[in-house]
Scaffold this active site. Structure first.
Site, mmCIF file in Angstrom:
data_model
loop_
_atom_site.group_PDB
_atom_site.id
_atom_site.type_symbol
_atom_site.label_atom_id
_atom_site.label_comp_id
_atom_site.label_asym_id
_atom_site.label_seq_id
_atom_site.Cartn_x
_atom_site.Cartn_y
_atom_site.Cartn_z
ATOM 1 N N ARG A 198 0.840 -1.201 0.000
ATOM 2 C CA ARG A 198 0.000 0.000 0.000
ATOM 3 C C ARG A 198 0.872 1.246 0.000
ATOM 4 O O ARG A 198 0.376 2.365 0.142
ATOM 5 C CB ARG A 198 -0.919 0.029 1.228
ATOM 6 N N HIS A 202 10.482 0.983 -2.923
ATOM 7 C CA HIS A 202 11.845 1.489 -3.075
ATOM 8 C C HIS A 202 12.775 0.304 -3.333
ATOM 9 O O HIS A 202 12.330 -0.817 -3.575
ATOM 10 C CB HIS A 202 12.239 2.290 -1.841
ATOM 11 N N HIS A 205 12.279 -2.928 -1.296
ATOM 12 C CA HIS A 205 11.118 -3.726 -1.706
ATOM 13 C C HIS A 205 11.418 -4.500 -2.992
ATOM 14 O O HIS A 205 11.022 -5.660 -3.140
ATOM 15 C CB HIS A 205 9.902 -2.824 -1.922
ATOM 16 N N ARG A 291 7.637 -8.318 7.457
ATOM 17 C CA ARG A 291 7.583 -7.842 8.834
ATOM 18 C C ARG A 291 6.355 -6.952 9.039
ATOM 19 O O ARG A 291 6.083 -6.060 8.245
ATOM 20 C CB ARG A 291 8.870 -7.058 9.137
#
Length: 570
Positions: A198, A202, A205, A291
């Site tokens: 959501r 960057h 990711h 996480r």
């Protein structure tokens, strides 16, 4: 080739009527009672109708709802962790009977579906909050929605789909479960790992998702949520443009981007299981859970709502039943000596870890500071800088709240004059009494009407802020939930600064030239804030001012200095 896909122990649900049936339904619906769907209900109904929420065939019955709340299962025992309910007002519910058909329409009045009512009940929302989200704390966005936005009654029943909810944006990136399955089949993608997001993506990711797909030898589906996310999140238009840039950073023919019109609840562990079921319905074989998956942040006491790996633990609990494999991942950090990303648990003693938090990233955007290329791709940063210029170039709402007679309007006028003197942005004053006269003249002073008045002020302020101006609002705004709703409406669009004019009730009453307080104490004026109706004191305003201690000019100057300190004026 027709693909038979069995979702969750049954066929993928498609609740849409045929073209002829839908045409007849539109005609007959003219005689039916109608309910205008909220934004969240529009998101839910789209995934109900197209099979994204298989095996559900409509909004939950009371039996299914109770079973899901208590045990994460439908009444027939099928695993399903999230209540999917049609909430309505008490007034609407009072006219609804079991067996009745109701036309469900979008905000423009277009019929989306017809529901045949099977159940109507008043839920115990605190029980739902505690069992589903683990807390009844309003700091949790789903709990706040339950108590402050959702209707007091739930209606359950099967749906007949008449038309798709309208989307005019990114049409080539919107796929139904059946359409996505067909693409996977056509391309020979037998193993697909899905990534839920959501936020803008960057480099960390990109590295995480690339490694996850490589680990299980699968193709990668980046499927961001573009329905409802956490209040204050970056708008999906900006995010999708960022995703379009980042998907080009993966090897050719390995990765695709598709949008999910989901209304998130930020429900942590339960939400992770829900997301996995949805991705299974879309044809994925694996699902990345990182996480604090779908975590809403911290509660009112500053503690995390969920543990960092609670979602992974719950996914493991149901791994034999889900039919989709979890790919667990830890937080990725940049190791300076290696010039690459590593899972945080792999970091060795003596290595230099570089990381930029979300808060620090936003600060750098707001202040126009450098963002290193090891953190994000320049194309992504460029898109976000377009949407989030430096603070002194953004629109802004200054929202005063306080008792009648506290000095809000006087300070607001003084601030208006000082800001107009600067002349760099257009300024609009939305005074409570003036708005009452021109925008809310038909409203009374019940709690419902006072909330509606503040919401109207918030909406106008949000439009001013979105377009780069400064809105100064000076209503009483006595209720915490309504003030929070206004903040959540405005913050994604620009700045929001709450000023609590904290003048005491005794002082306000002594200043009362109109005799309103006296009339309230005599019972002539009903539901008067501070006398017969509560004023909920702001807990964390950006600035608190008591006008006993300073003149309007001094108060306005304090606000100017606060705005300067926050970077909104230069």
């Amino acid at each position: 080739m027709q693909i038979e896909y069995r979702a969750h122990g049954g066929e993928l649900k498609d609740l849409y009527l045929s073209l002829n049936e839908a045409k007849q339904a539109k005609e007959s619906a003219k005689e039916l009672a109608s309910w205008d769907l909220t934004h969240r209900q529009i998101c839910d109904i789209e995934l109900l109708l197209n099979g994204g929420f298989s095996p559900l065939e409509g909004f939950m019955s009371e039996a299914d709802y109770n079973s899901v709340v208590d045990d994460m299962r439908l009444a027939d025992g099928t695993l399903w962790p999230m209540p999917i309910t049609l909430d309505v007002s008490e007034a609407f519910a009072s006219d609804v009977t079991v067996g009745q058909e109701i036309a469900l329409r979008d905000e423009e009045g277009v019929i989306i579906a017809i529901i045949t009512v099977s159940d109507k009940w008043k839920p115990n929302k605190s029980n739902e909050a505690i069992k589903v989200f683990g807390s009844d704390d309003d700091a949790h966005p789903a709990v706040s929605y339950l108590h402050n936005v959702a209707g007091d009654y739930y209606i359950g029943g099967q749906l007949k789909g008449v038309s798709d909810p309208s989307h005019y944006d990114f049409k080539t990136l919107r796929d139904s479960p059946a359409e996505l399955q067909q693409k996977f089949h056509k391309w020979g993608w037998n193993k697909v790992v899905a990534f839920q997001t959501r936020n803008p993506m960057h480099r960390a990711h990109q590295e995480l998702t690339f490694r996850a797909a490589k680990q299980v030898e699968a193709n990668l589906l980046i499927q961001p949520v573009v329905g409802m996310t956490k209040p204050g999140d970056i708008d999906h238009f900006s995010r999708v443009r960022c995703y379009e840039h980042i998907v080009k950073k993966y090897p050719d023919q390995t990765t695709m981007l598709s949008l999910l019109p989901l209304a998130m609840r930020m429900g942590g562990p339960r939400e992770a299981v829900w997301h996995a079921i949805i991705r299974k319905n879309y044809g994925c074989t694996h699902f990345i859970v990182g996480r604090d998956h779908a975590g809403p942040g911290k509660d009112s006491n500053g503690n995390d709502f969920y543990g960092p790996y609670d979602a992974q633990d719950l996914m493991n609990e149901f791994k034999d039943e889900l039919g989709i494999e979890m790919v667990p991942f830890q937080m990725m950090v940049y190791v300076e000596e290696k010039a690459e990303y590593e899972p945080i648990d792999n970091i060795q003693e003596g290595q230099t870890v570089l990381n930029i938090s979300g808060t620090e990233f936003r600060r750098r955007l707001q202040e126009g500071l450098d963002i290193p290329e090891w953190f994000s791709y320049k194309e992504v940063v460029s898109e976000l800088r377009k949407r989030y210029p430096a603070r002194h170039k953004q629109g802004l709402t200054v929202f005063f709240t306080g008792l009648s007679g506290s000095g809000k309007s006087t300070i607001a006028n003084a601030l208006l004059t000082k800001l107009m003197e600067m002349g760099d942005r257009s300024i609009t004053l939305l005074d409570g009494d003036v708005v009452r006269k021109h925008l809310s003249s038909e409203l009374g002073f019940s709690k419902e009407h006072r909330n509606l008045n503040i919401q109207r002020i918030g909406y106008v302020a949000s439009e001013i802020t979105k377009n780069g101006g400064i809105a100064i609002c000076a209503p009483i705004a006595p209720y915490k939930a309504t003030r929070r709703h206004v903040r959540e409406m405005i913050e994604p669009l620009g700045g929001f600064v709450e000023i609590h004019v904290a003048t005491s009730l005794e002082v306000c009453e002594s200043r009362d030239r109109k005799g309103l307080y006296a009339k309230a104490r005599e019972g002539i004026i009903k539901e008067f804030t501070g006398i017969s109706d509560p004023y909920e004191t702001p807990e964390n305003p950006e600035l608190r001012i008591d006008t006993v201690d300073c003149t309007p000019d001094e108060a306005a100057q304090r606000i100017i200095l606060k705005l300067e300190n926050m970077g909104y004026i230069k």
